[in-house]
Design a protein around this motif. Structure first.
Motif, PDB file in Angstrom:
ATOM      1  N   LEU A  25      13.602   3.028  -6.896  1.00 47.61           N
ATOM      2  CA  LEU A  25      13.049   4.466  -7.418  1.00 47.61           C
ATOM      3  C   LEU A  25      12.465   4.965  -6.355  1.00 47.61           C
ATOM      4  CD1 LEU A  25      11.853   3.899 -11.044  1.00 47.61           C
ATOM      5  CD2 LEU A  25      13.938   5.248 -10.250  1.00 47.61           C
ATOM      6  N   ARG A  26      12.442   6.378  -5.960  1.00 50.71           N
ATOM      7  CA  ARG A  26      11.741   7.050  -5.057  1.00 50.71           C
ATOM      8  C   ARG A  26      10.602   7.777  -5.871  1.00 50.71           C
ATOM      9  NH1 ARG A  26      14.457  11.816  -3.155  1.00 50.71           N
ATOM     10  NH2 ARG A  26      15.181  11.638  -5.029  1.00 50.71           N
ATOM     11  N   GLN A  27       9.746   7.879  -5.198  1.00 51.82           N
ATOM     12  CA  GLN A  27       8.427   8.583  -5.724  1.00 51.82           C
ATOM     13  C   GLN A  27       8.696   9.940  -6.767  1.00 51.82           C
ATOM     14  OE1 GLN A  27       5.741   9.316  -2.324  1.00 51.82           O
ATOM     15  NE2 GLN A  27       4.695   7.277  -3.108  1.00 51.82           N
ATOM     16  N   PRO A  28       9.509  10.960  -6.134  1.00 51.44           N
ATOM     17  CA  PRO A  28      10.067  12.197  -7.141  1.00 51.44           C
ATOM     18  C   PRO A  28      10.899  11.488  -8.225  1.00 51.44           C
ATOM     19  CG  PRO A  28      10.423  12.376  -4.721  1.00 51.44           C
ATOM     20  CD  PRO A  28      10.210  10.913  -4.697  1.00 51.44           C
ATOM     21  N   ASP A  29      11.634  10.449  -8.223  1.00 43.21           N
ATOM     22  CA  ASP A  29      12.278  10.083  -9.345  1.00 43.21           C
ATOM     23  C   ASP A  29      11.510   9.574 -10.334  1.00 43.21           C
ATOM     24  OD1 ASP A  29      14.565  10.914  -7.933  1.00 43.21           O
ATOM     25  OD2 ASP A  29      14.799   8.698  -7.155  1.00 43.21           O
ATOM     26  N   LEU A  30      10.451   8.598  -9.938  1.00 40.26           N
ATOM     27  CA  LEU A  30       9.412   8.035 -10.797  1.00 40.26           C
ATOM     28  C   LEU A  30       8.601   9.152 -11.621  1.00 40.26           C
ATOM     29  CD1 LEU A  30       8.287   5.760 -12.256  1.00 40.26           C
ATOM     30  CD2 LEU A  30       6.783   5.420  -9.907  1.00 40.26           C
ATOM     31  N   ALA A  31       8.049  10.316 -10.595  1.00 39.99           N
ATOM     32  CA  ALA A  31       7.579  11.198 -11.142  1.00 39.99           C
ATOM     33  C   ALA A  31       8.164  12.062 -12.169  1.00 39.99           C
ATOM     34  CB  ALA A  31       7.053  12.348  -9.994  1.00 39.99           C
ATOM     35  N   LEU A  32       9.159  12.220 -12.118  1.00 35.67           N
ATOM     36  CA  LEU A  32      10.193  13.029 -13.134  1.00 35.67           C
ATOM     37  C   LEU A  32      10.580  12.256 -14.286  1.00 35.67           C
ATOM     38  CD1 LEU A  32      11.966  15.439 -13.549  1.00 35.67           C
ATOM     39  CD2 LEU A  32      13.791  14.279 -12.662  1.00 35.67           C
ATOM     40  N   GLY A  37       3.237  14.520 -11.596  1.00 36.36           N
ATOM     41  CA  GLY A  37       3.658  15.120 -10.449  1.00 36.36           C
ATOM     42  C   GLY A  37       3.760  14.078  -9.332  1.00 36.36           C
ATOM     43  N   ILE A  38       4.258  14.229  -8.292  1.00 39.60           N
ATOM     44  CA  ILE A  38       4.661  13.406  -7.003  1.00 39.60           C
ATOM     45  C   ILE A  38       3.160  13.112  -6.585  1.00 39.60           C
ATOM     46  CG2 ILE A  38       5.753  13.200  -5.019  1.00 39.60           C
ATOM     47  CD1 ILE A  38       7.764  15.422  -6.121  1.00 39.60           C
ATOM     48  N   ARG A  39       2.484  14.031  -6.644  1.00 46.10           N
ATOM     49  CA  ARG A  39       1.073  13.751  -5.870  1.00 46.10           C
ATOM     50  C   ARG A  39       0.292  12.689  -6.771  1.00 46.10           C
ATOM     51  NH1 ARG A  39      -0.941  14.174  -1.132  1.00 46.10           N
ATOM     52  NH2 ARG A  39      -2.180  12.725  -1.605  1.00 46.10           N
ATOM     53  N   PHE A  40       0.382  12.779  -7.809  1.00 43.69           N
ATOM     54  CA  PHE A  40      -0.111  11.679  -8.835  1.00 43.69           C
ATOM     55  C   PHE A  40       0.405  10.134  -8.508  1.00 43.69           C
ATOM     56  CE2 PHE A  40      -0.288   8.768 -12.380  1.00 43.69           C
ATOM     57  CZ  PHE A  40      -1.397   8.690 -12.712  1.00 43.69           C
ATOM     58  N   ILE A  41       1.688  10.093  -8.210  1.00 40.37           N
ATOM     59  CA  ILE A  41       2.274   8.917  -7.820  1.00 40.37           C
ATOM     60  C   ILE A  41       1.718   8.534  -6.290  1.00 40.37           C
ATOM     61  CG2 ILE A  41       4.537   7.948  -7.057  1.00 40.37           C
ATOM     62  CD1 ILE A  41       4.242   8.508  -9.998  1.00 40.37           C
ATOM     63  N   VAL A  42       1.751   9.471  -5.395  1.00 41.35           N
ATOM     64  CA  VAL A  42       1.350   9.024  -4.230  1.00 41.35           C
ATOM     65  C   VAL A  42      -0.574   8.608  -4.092  1.00 41.35           C
ATOM     66  CG1 VAL A  42       0.595  10.274  -1.995  1.00 41.35           C
ATOM     67  CG2 VAL A  42       2.780  10.844  -3.015  1.00 41.35           C
ATOM     68  N   ASP A  43      -1.037   9.291  -5.226  1.00 36.52           N
ATOM     69  CA  ASP A  43      -2.460   9.033  -5.440  1.00 36.52           C
ATOM     70  C   ASP A  43      -2.720   7.852  -5.902  1.00 36.52           C
ATOM     71  OD1 ASP A  43      -3.275  11.343  -4.047  1.00 36.52           O
ATOM     72  OD2 ASP A  43      -3.742  12.409  -5.982  1.00 36.52           O
ATOM     73  N   ILE A  44      -1.971   7.495  -6.859  1.00 32.41           N
ATOM     74  CA  ILE A  44      -2.380   6.298  -7.515  1.00 32.41           C
ATOM     75  C   ILE A  44      -1.789   4.902  -6.780  1.00 32.41           C
ATOM     76  CG2 ILE A  44      -0.129   6.154  -8.754  1.00 32.41           C
ATOM     77  CD1 ILE A  44      -3.429   4.885 -10.141  1.00 32.41           C
ATOM     78  N   GLU A  45      -0.409   5.325  -5.765  1.00 28.38           N
ATOM     79  CA  GLU A  45      -0.040   4.168  -5.040  1.00 28.38           C
ATOM     80  C   GLU A  45      -1.132   4.015  -3.863  1.00 28.38           C
ATOM     81  OE1 GLU A  45       3.800   4.631  -3.772  1.00 28.38           O
ATOM     82  OE2 GLU A  45       4.715   4.152  -5.918  1.00 28.38           O
ATOM     83  N   ASN A  46      -1.719   4.804  -3.486  1.00 30.65           N
ATOM     84  CA  ASN A  46      -2.933   4.867  -2.345  1.00 30.65           C
ATOM     85  C   ASN A  46      -4.280   4.444  -3.030  1.00 30.65           C
ATOM     86  OD1 ASN A  46      -1.342   5.268  -0.083  1.00 30.65           O
ATOM     87  ND2 ASN A  46      -1.201   7.489  -0.727  1.00 30.65           N
ATOM     88  N   GLY A  47      -4.471   4.053  -4.062  1.00 28.78           N
ATOM     89  CA  GLY A  47      -5.674   3.647  -4.637  1.00 28.78           C
ATOM     90  C   GLY A  47      -6.627   4.512  -5.182  1.00 28.78           C
ATOM     91  N   LYS A  48      -6.200   5.686  -5.357  1.00 29.55           N
ATOM     92  CA  LYS A  48      -7.191   6.881  -5.831  1.00 29.55           C
ATOM     93  C   LYS A  48      -7.962   6.131  -6.776  1.00 29.55           C
ATOM     94  CE  LYS A  48      -7.865  11.601  -6.657  1.00 29.55           C
ATOM     95  NZ  LYS A  48      -7.301  13.020  -6.848  1.00 29.55           N
ATOM     96  N   GLU A  49      -9.509   6.305  -6.930  1.00 30.12           N
ATOM     97  CA  GLU A  49     -10.100   5.780  -8.207  1.00 30.12           C
ATOM     98  C   GLU A  49     -10.143   6.667  -9.197  1.00 30.12           C
ATOM     99  OE1 GLU A  49     -13.874   4.440  -6.706  1.00 30.12           O
ATOM    100  OE2 GLU A  49     -12.970   2.871  -5.551  1.00 30.12           O
ATOM    101  N   THR A  50      -9.911   8.155  -9.185  1.00 29.86           N
ATOM    102  CA  THR A  50     -10.317   9.120 -10.323  1.00 29.86           C
ATOM    103  C   THR A  50      -8.978   9.584 -10.797  1.00 29.86           C
ATOM    104  OG1 THR A  50     -10.199  10.854  -8.741  1.00 29.86           O
ATOM    105  CG2 THR A  50     -12.355   9.863  -8.992  1.00 29.86           C
ATOM    106  N   CYS A  51      -7.883   8.628 -10.896  1.00 30.48           N
ATOM    107  CA  CYS A  51      -6.427   9.156 -11.437  1.00 30.48           C
ATOM    108  C   CYS A  51      -7.002   8.986 -13.022  1.00 30.48           C
ATOM    109  CB  CYS A  51      -5.542   8.096 -10.910  1.00 30.48           C
ATOM    110  SG  CYS A  51      -4.632   8.491  -9.456  1.00 30.48           S
ATOM    111  N   GLN A  52      -6.041   9.780 -13.629  1.00 32.05           N
ATOM    112  CA  GLN A  52      -6.193   9.829 -15.119  1.00 32.05           C
ATOM    113  C   GLN A  52      -5.835   8.472 -15.824  1.00 32.05           C
ATOM    114  OE1 GLN A  52      -4.900  13.382 -16.961  1.00 32.05           O
ATOM    115  NE2 GLN A  52      -5.588  14.663 -15.301  1.00 32.05           N
ATOM    116  N   VAL A  53      -6.478   7.873 -16.734  1.00 33.35           N
ATOM    117  CA  VAL A  53      -6.002   6.582 -17.236  1.00 33.35           C
ATOM    118  C   VAL A  53      -4.777   6.839 -18.305  1.00 33.35           C
ATOM    119  CG1 VAL A  53      -6.567   4.882 -19.021  1.00 33.35           C
ATOM    120  CG2 VAL A  53      -8.347   5.528 -17.389  1.00 33.35           C
ATOM    121  N   GLY A  54      -4.681   7.946 -18.841  1.00 35.40           N
ATOM    122  CA  GLY A  54      -3.401   8.146 -19.761  1.00 35.40           C
ATOM    123  C   GLY A  54      -2.268   8.138 -18.741  1.00 35.40           C
TER     124      GLY A  54
END
Length: 96
Positions: A25-32, A37-54
């Protein structure tokens, strides 16, 4: 079944990225598919600590990742020879 220890946001992000790539899967496909959002996929894959748990849980579900929480046993610091404290319901306390 593959077992991975998730000890921080970076190990969680790596797990998500590895699974997404294994599913081709590409990031845009998974986001869809996950309705994020695609930005969320990028952030979580990069270990962003403030991503929403839900959203993270929804993403894990879409990827087929099941998380199990384990708890370490609670060790009491009380020694066996120490008496337990008792509370007397009839105790009166002075007003401050």
């Amino acid at each position: 079944m593959l077992v991975n220890a998730v000890t921080d946001t970076h190990s969680l992000g790596n797990l998500i990225r590895d699974r997404r790539q294994a599913l081709q899967l590409r990031q845009p496909d998974l986001a869809l598919v996950a309705n994020v959002g695609i930005r969320f996929i990028v952030d979580i894959e990069n270990g962003k600590e403030t991503c929403q748990v839900g959203k993270v849980l929804r993403l894990l579900d879409v990827l087929g990742i099941r998380m199990t929480a384990t708890s370490a046993p609670i060790h009491s610091s009380k020694r066996d020879d120490e008496p337990e404290l008792e509370i007397d319901d009839d105790m009166e306390f002075p007003n401050p």
